[in-house]
Design an enzyme around this catalytic site. Structure first.
Site, PDB file in Angstrom:
ATOM      1  N   VAL A   1     -55.855 -36.815  61.456  1.00  0.00           N
ATOM      2  CA  VAL A   1     -55.845 -36.922  60.047  1.00  0.00           C
ATOM      3  C   VAL A   1     -55.581 -38.421  59.647  1.00  0.00           C
ATOM      4  O   VAL A   1     -55.286 -39.263  60.296  1.00  0.00           O
ATOM      5  CB  VAL A   1     -55.070 -35.922  59.311  1.00  0.00           C
ATOM      6  CG1 VAL A   1     -55.119 -34.727  59.657  1.00  0.00           C
ATOM      7  CG2 VAL A   1     -53.461 -36.577  59.703  1.00  0.00           C
ATOM      8  N   GLU A   2     -56.237 -38.694  58.477  1.00  0.00           N
ATOM      9  CA  GLU A   2     -55.986 -39.824  57.685  1.00  0.00           C
ATOM     10  C   GLU A   2     -56.697 -41.305  58.515  1.00  0.00           C
ATOM     11  O   GLU A   2     -56.175 -42.074  58.699  1.00  0.00           O
ATOM     12  CB  GLU A   2     -54.731 -40.037  57.404  1.00  0.00           C
ATOM     13  CG  GLU A   2     -54.139 -39.381  56.312  1.00  0.00           C
ATOM     14  CD  GLU A   2     -52.781 -39.820  55.522  1.00  0.00           C
ATOM     15  OE1 GLU A   2     -52.296 -41.006  55.850  1.00  0.00           O
ATOM     16  OE2 GLU A   2     -52.273 -39.041  54.960  1.00  0.00           O
ATOM     17  N   GLY A   3     -57.976 -40.510  59.280  1.00  0.00           N
ATOM     18  CA  GLY A   3     -58.429 -41.992  60.081  1.00  0.00           C
ATOM     19  C   GLY A   3     -58.425 -41.624  61.716  1.00  0.00           C
ATOM     20  O   GLY A   3     -57.177 -41.422  61.961  1.00  0.00           O
TER      21      GLY A   3
ATOM     22  N   SER B   1     -49.308 -38.979  49.266  1.00  0.00           N
ATOM     23  CA  SER B   1     -50.219 -39.676  49.697  1.00  0.00           C
ATOM     24  C   SER B   1     -51.194 -39.695  49.006  1.00  0.00           C
ATOM     25  O   SER B   1     -51.275 -40.210  47.866  1.00  0.00           O
ATOM     26  CB  SER B   1     -50.187 -39.112  51.173  1.00  0.00           C
ATOM     27  OG  SER B   1     -50.780 -39.829  51.974  1.00  0.00           O
TER      28      SER B   1
ATOM     29  N   ARG C   1     -51.526 -44.126  54.240  1.00  0.00           N
ATOM     30  CA  ARG C   1     -51.442 -44.162  55.574  1.00  0.00           C
ATOM     31  C   ARG C   1     -50.136 -45.045  56.245  1.00  0.00           C
ATOM     32  O   ARG C   1     -49.736 -44.816  57.246  1.00  0.00           O
ATOM     33  CB  ARG C   1     -52.919 -44.810  56.133  1.00  0.00           C
ATOM     34  CG  ARG C   1     -53.144 -44.635  57.363  1.00  0.00           C
ATOM     35  CD  ARG C   1     -54.338 -45.475  57.648  1.00  0.00           C
ATOM     36  NE  ARG C   1     -55.659 -44.878  57.246  1.00  0.00           N
ATOM     37  CZ  ARG C   1     -56.657 -45.385  56.657  1.00  0.00           C
ATOM     38  NH1 ARG C   1     -56.413 -46.568  56.249  1.00  0.00           N
ATOM     39  NH2 ARG C   1     -57.730 -44.775  56.320  1.00  0.00           N
TER      40      ARG C   1
END
Length: 820
Positions: free
Chosen positions: A500-502, A211, A379
């Site tokens: 995570v990731e936003g 990722s 994402r």
């Protein structure tokens, strides 16, 4: 009468021209023809025609003469637009410019190209990808035991670590020319999901390098020298990567990075070189405790102008790649979000050459765009894959448990209250699989940014809903931790996926509509750019095209609302056709409401997060509903899929109406909010969500073996050993399907008192004696009942194991005693 007829004709003409999106010249011609026709039929005399010419001719000349229109109309508007245009930071601009708009733009613009949707080819696994899924991935899954990993070792077993490295699980996105596997996004998603169905810890470990990580950044932005230096090791597993972005002072707001790089001269490997001193404090970095290669995000400063521009000191966010054994790097300690490797990284005044910047010195300050583009793609792959895996396991196991577990002599899955939850589990799984495949296929063809934010937010939220519903159905069976529990690791991982990731709250309230409105709108961002560049010519063209666009969407929205959307287009016939029409209706409604909102609120919309979130919900449901229609179409419009299609689309349309209702009720200007409500709901709201009958259908289907059930839970790891968590439930379920009529006969006899005894063995012997069952049937019931009882048991541990699980990790946790 003539006057009334004239007015009706004028209204009809305006409506038709607006509905078809007629150009300015057509509107102008229509005005001329209308008044001439009135004069010819005697509705107005020649004085009336002259008066009309005096009133309308200057307006027509003004708007059809570009130079006059620009000078007298567009220029004042342009001046006002620039005055109210909210300031945009560099990070905001780069976020907007990064990636590409895709299918979400079609839904946002109010007139979706359905043929594009149907013709879009979802990615199919290649022979090599399918083989990797069936062989290497399956082998890895067989090596894993999530309870052992999380409760005993607090780590993946060493043999599994070696297998992951040696079989290039960390190199799925690295192209073959660099020694990687070069898998598609769909293949990466499917592999990660299968691993996650066995071990979420291992799936997180595998997904991160595939990722946001050094590998992807090097592939897209690295220099040839950097690629040759790092990619072979990342591909063959001799190098383990991590990426340091977040820290104590920075989470979702990457622009607040306190970490710095100061350009200076220094000594590196015995030579004087131009480089930078890095000072950083990173936390929550996955794989950091075992990483050999560290990607870093920091703000680069050049106080002495050594990069060549004496007037530029602050270069902004920059990404670099360094070795974890650089002198001064502190790494190796662990956080404890679970068993996966996650920890902090520290460094003070660590000197590295400028060629450590990913892409070389020319990419100084280009880090934020790199991060946004790579993160937006990742994402849409990793966290949706984890969510899909957890949800598929919950779907299959909850259906089996609901049929096996009985209360009041009835399978718990037959209770309507339970079916409300199991229908939701089924419907959301269908929606999720459609979204996973469609979104990952989109990532294979472009770099969509808005849809991946929607996928991350909603699919992790759906996972939360599905796991919570599954826990409710399982009751005590889901609460007790242990190797028998196939739900608990998913339940524990929910906060991680949400964060995570936003972070999900910010993704919904700030990103989806906030970014989507500007990125997907055909005119807004170009208008903003024209203002920034002070380009009146471009602004004039965009402005009046925008006006025409808004008039058209308003007319379409009202028409669709009054007609129940029967005038909207559907690219197919049959059961799905009405849903296409309704989605086109609400797509048009979103377009005009967005225009009104941005026009009324301007930059203030940034602070109206709840309003923004509701419009984002509309956009998201439009996207996922169309993804579901696409999935239904690609799967061959099978009869067995239809109830789930109905459930998902009826639920989505209901949620769209709820979001619009909340938006209109809370719009700052009540009159404008009411006007938009009338435009969108001229006859009221009527999408109520799935009916009880439909809920019952899905609630029954989840407990039945079928090709649909197998398709919806495909590509997950299910144990074949009756001692594994999923294996014992599968084995008991399959046996129940085989013997259920016989077992029901036995249970009925016990309930009526026709079977004597206090134990199952005694009761079975009594049934054989009384002719209720044959010997063979009694044996089958006994076999199933042993499997059933074992399947519903929870783990029990000794005090010694709980105090020291490492040294007692092979202890048998089964509860041996039983009662009838």
């Amino acid at each position: 009468m003539t006057a009334l007829l004239s007015i009706l004709v004028a209204i009809a003409a305006i409506w038709v021209l607006a509905y078809i999106g007629a150009p300015l010249i057509a509107w102008s011609a229509a005005v001329v023809v209308y008044f001439l026709a009135l004069a010819v039929v005697g509705a107005i005399g020649w004085p009336g025609l002259l008066l009309a010419a005096v009133v309308f001719a200057p307006i027509l000349v003004l708007f059809n003469t570009t130079s006059l229109r620009k000078k007298l109309v567009s220029k004042p508007i342009f001046k006002g637009f620039k005055a109210v245009l909210p300031p945009m930071s560099d990070t905001e601009r780069e976020a907007l410019e990064a990636g590409s708009a895709w299918w979400e733009a079609e839904m946002f613009r109010g007139k979706p190209d359905w043929q594009y949707l149907l013709n879009f080819k979802r990615t199919q696994l290649t022979e090599a990808e399918q083989s990797f899924l069936d062989n290497e991935t399956e082998t890895l899954c067989e090596m894993l035991d999530e309870w052992e990993i999380t409760a005993e070792l607090k780590d993946i077993p060493e043999d599994a670590w070696n297998y992951i490295r040696n079989n290039q699980f960390f190199a799925m996105l690295i192209p073959k020319e660099h020694g990687g596997l070069g898998f598609s996004a769909v293949a990466q998603s499917t592999v990660v999901a299968k691993i996650a169905s066995r071990s979420l810890t291992t799936a997180v470990t595998v997904m991160v390098p595939n990722s946001l990580g050094p590998g992807e950044l090097l592939v897209h932005y690295g220099t040839k020298e950097q690629q040759e230096k790092w990619l072979p090791g990342l591909a063959d597993g001799t190098q383990l990567p991590c990426f340091g972005l977040t820290g104590p002072e920075v989470g979702s707001d990457a622009g607040a990075l306190p970490d710095t790089g100061i350009v200076c001269k220094g000594e590196y490997n015995g030579e004087q070189v131009l480089g930078m001193k890095l000072t950083f404090s990173k936390r929550w970095i996955t794989l950091a405790p075992v990483a050999t290669v560290i990607g870093l995000a920091f703000k680069l400063y050049d106080p002495e102008g050594l990069l060549g521009d004496p007037d530029k000191t602050d270069y902004g966010i920059t990404c670099a790649l360094i070795s974890s054994d650089e002198p001064g790097v502190e790494i190796g300690r662990r956080h404890s979000p679970g068993a996966f490797m996650n920890g902090p990284i520290y460094g003070t005044d660590i000197f590295v050459p400028l060629d450590a910047i990913i892409g070389g010195p020319e990419k100084a300050g280009g880090g934020w765009r790199m991060l946004v583009e790579c993160l937006s793609a990742g994402r849409g792959i990793s966290l949706p894959a984890l969510s899909s895996a957890a949800s598929k396991v919950a779907y299959r196991m909850t259906g089996a448990f609901g049929r096996i577990r009985r209360q009041f002599k009835v399978p718990v899955g037959k209770f309507e209250g339970v079916q409300e939850a199991t229908a939701r589990i089924s419907g959301l799984n269908y929606k999720m699989e459609a979204a996973r495949i469609f979104t990952a296929s989109g990532v294979d063809q472009c770099t969509p940014s808005v849809v991946t934010a929607m996928a991350k937010y909603h699919m992790t939220e759906w996972m939360r809903q599905i796991i919570n519903d599954s826990m409710d159905v399982h009751g005590g069976r889901g609460i007790q931790q242990g190797p028998r529990n196939y739900l608990f690791s998913s339940y524990q991982s929910i906060p991680i996926a949400i964060t995570v990731e936003g972070a999900n709250i910010l993704t919904r309230s700030l990103m989806i509509f906030g970014q989507g409105a500007i990125r997907c709108h055909p005119y807004v961002f170009p208008e903003m750019e024209a203002a920034r560049e002070d380009d009146l010519d471009a602004f004039d063209t965009l402005l009046w095209s925008h006006v025409g666009h808004s008039v058209n969407r308003a007319a379409r929205t009202l028409t669709f609302g009054l007609s129940g959307a029967i005038t909207a287009k559907a690219p197919v016939a049959g059961v799905a056709a009405p849903y296409y029409r309704q989605l086109e209706r609400f797509s048009s409604a979103l377009a005009i409401c967005s225009d009104v909102t941005m026009g009324m609120l301007g930059g203030e919309l940034k602070r109206k997060e709840l309003l923004s979130a509701r419009l984002g919900d509309v956009l998201s449901e439009l996207y996922f509903a169309t993804a579901t229609l696409k999935f239904f179409y690609d799967e061959g419009e099978r009869e067995e899929d239809i109830p789930h299609l109905h459930y998902v689309l009826q639920d989505s349309l209901h949620k769209i109406e709820q979001a619009f209702d909340g938006f209109f009720r809370n719009f700052p200007n009540a009159f404008v909010g009411g006007a938009m409500r009338f435009l969108v709901f001229p006859t009221g709201q009527y999408h109520k969500g799935p009916s009880d009958t439909l809920i019952n259908v899905l609630g029954d289907a989840i407990m039945e073996p079928s090709s649909f059930r197998d398709r919806l839970s495909a590509n997950i790891h299910l144990g074949t050993d009756a001692r594994s968590a999923t294996g014992r439930m599968e084995k008991a379920f399959n046996k129940l399907v085989e013997v259920e009529p016989i077992y029901d006969r036995f249970a009925k006899a016990v309930g009526k008192g026709e079977a004597e005894g206090f134990t199952v063995d005694d009761q079975l012997a009594s049934c054989v004696k009384n002719g209720v069952l044959t010997d063979a049937e009694a044996s089958q019931v006994k076999e199933y009942d042993d499997l059933r009882y074992d399947a519903i048991l929870t783990d029990a541990f000794s005090k010694e194991y709980l105090q020291d699980p490492v040294n007692h990790q092979h202890e048998d946790h089964r509860l041996e005693s039983r009662v009838a």
